[in-house]
Design an enzyme around this catalytic site. Structure first.
Site, short mmCIF file in Angstrom:
data_model
loop_
_atom_site.label_atom_id
_atom_site.label_comp_id
_atom_site.label_asym_id
_atom_site.label_seq_id
_atom_site.Cartn_x
_atom_site.Cartn_y
_atom_site.Cartn_z
N GLU A 1 -2.64 -1.69 -3.28
CA GLU A 1 -3.81 -0.95 -2.81
C GLU A 1 -3.45 0.50 -2.52
O GLU A 1 -2.30 0.82 -2.22
CB GLU A 1 -4.41 -1.62 -1.57
CG GLU A 1 -3.48 -1.73 -0.38
CD GLU A 1 -4.13 -2.44 0.80
OE1 GLU A 1 -5.00 -3.31 0.57
OE2 GLU A 1 -3.77 -2.14 1.94
N HIS B 1 -7.92 -5.85 7.39
CA HIS B 1 -7.72 -4.82 8.40
C HIS B 1 -8.00 -5.37 9.79
O HIS B 1 -9.15 -5.64 10.14
CB HIS B 1 -8.55 -3.56 8.17
CG HIS B 1 -7.89 -2.32 8.73
ND1 HIS B 1 -7.85 -2.05 10.08
CD2 HIS B 1 -7.22 -1.32 8.14
CE1 HIS B 1 -7.20 -0.93 10.29
NE2 HIS B 1 -6.79 -0.46 9.12
N HIS C 1 0.86 -1.19 0.00
CA HIS C 1 0.00 0.00 0.00
C HIS C 1 0.90 1.24 0.00
O HIS C 1 1.15 1.84 1.05
CB HIS C 1 -0.90 -0.02 1.23
CG HIS C 1 -1.96 1.04 1.23
ND1 HIS C 1 -3.22 0.84 1.76
CD2 HIS C 1 -1.97 2.32 0.77
CE1 HIS C 1 -3.93 1.95 1.63
NE2 HIS C 1 -3.19 2.86 1.03
#
Length: 237
Positions: free
Chosen positions: A70, A190, A43
């Site tokens: 991401e 997450h 990310h």
């Protein structure tokens, strides 16, 4: 079977904190895949405080499993993804100064924007996933953007599970059922960890992939320190 994609942002954070190339991100990714992980997630953020944009390019050369990038689809990010062409791009509505991801997309409000971005990725044969909260109308509307998958934002589930409240899974079950109904694949991520991931997997139908980073890297310290201390002691005897 649900695939495990390991987010290696924290490896890059540790490297950047000291300068140099220790730990070596590329070597770590090769090892993680060698240990059986079925995907690698990164990310990159605009300030490159952990994963650098060049890391995305370097990892493209070595990742042999699924490669997931991401991030917030600002122009710089879109250009990077189109250059690297990973297996999957996951769109996350991060604020520039966000410490970590903290909300999913409003797929109704941002429908036109998401359609535009996703269509560009699909023209380049890149599978697309949208990070969303487990809200029925949001999941249903995600299908109208052209995305292939959604990624369920699991922080709320993880917090409730830690408190002993297993009913926190219910909104995710409903979201998954709707996703299946409208033809969307289901990812999740997450705050998933060793304690809560099995219960989540057992209750979410057709869960294709989980992305785990912070917890997995932290747990590797807890579970690997004993072996390493013994190795050091053997060297010093």
């Amino acid at each position: 079977m649900t695939k495990l994609s390991v987010n290696v942002n924290k490896i890059a954070t540790l490297r950047n904190s000291r300068g140099g190339n220790v730990p070596n991100l590329v070597k770590t990714v090769i090892d993680i895949e060698g240990f059986g992980a079925e995907g690698i997630t990164i990310h990159p953020r605009p300030d490159e405080r952990h994963i650098r944009y060049q890391d995305a390019r370097d990892l493209k050369q070595v990742v042999s499993t699924e490669y997931n990038i991401e991030g917030n689809p600002i122009k710089k990010f879109i250009d990077l993804v189109l250059e690297v062409k990973p297996t999957q791009v996951t769109l996350v509505p991060d604020a520039i100064d966000a410490i970590t991801s903290n909300a999913g997309w409003d797929t109704i409000k941002h429908k036109d924007f998401l359609i535009e971005v996703i269509s560009e990725f699909k023209r380049n044969n890149i599978r697309t996933s949208i990070f969303v909260d487990p809200v029925s109308k949001i999941v249903e509307a995600a299908a109208n953007t052209g995305t292939d998958r959604i990624e369920l934002y699991t922080e709320d589930y993880a917090k409730k599970y830690e408190e002993g409240n297993q009913s926190g899974i219910q909104s995710y079950i409903e979201a998954a059922k709707i996703a299946e109904k409208v033809g969307l694949g289901i990812n999740a991520g997450h705050d998933l960890n060793l304690d809560n991931v099995q219960f989540f997997k057992e209750n979410i139908p057709n869960l294709l992939e989980v992305s785990i980073g912070h917890a997995l890297i932290s747990e590797s310290l807890y579970l690997g320190l004993e072996n390493l201390i013994q190795l050091y002691l053997s060297k010093l005897k």
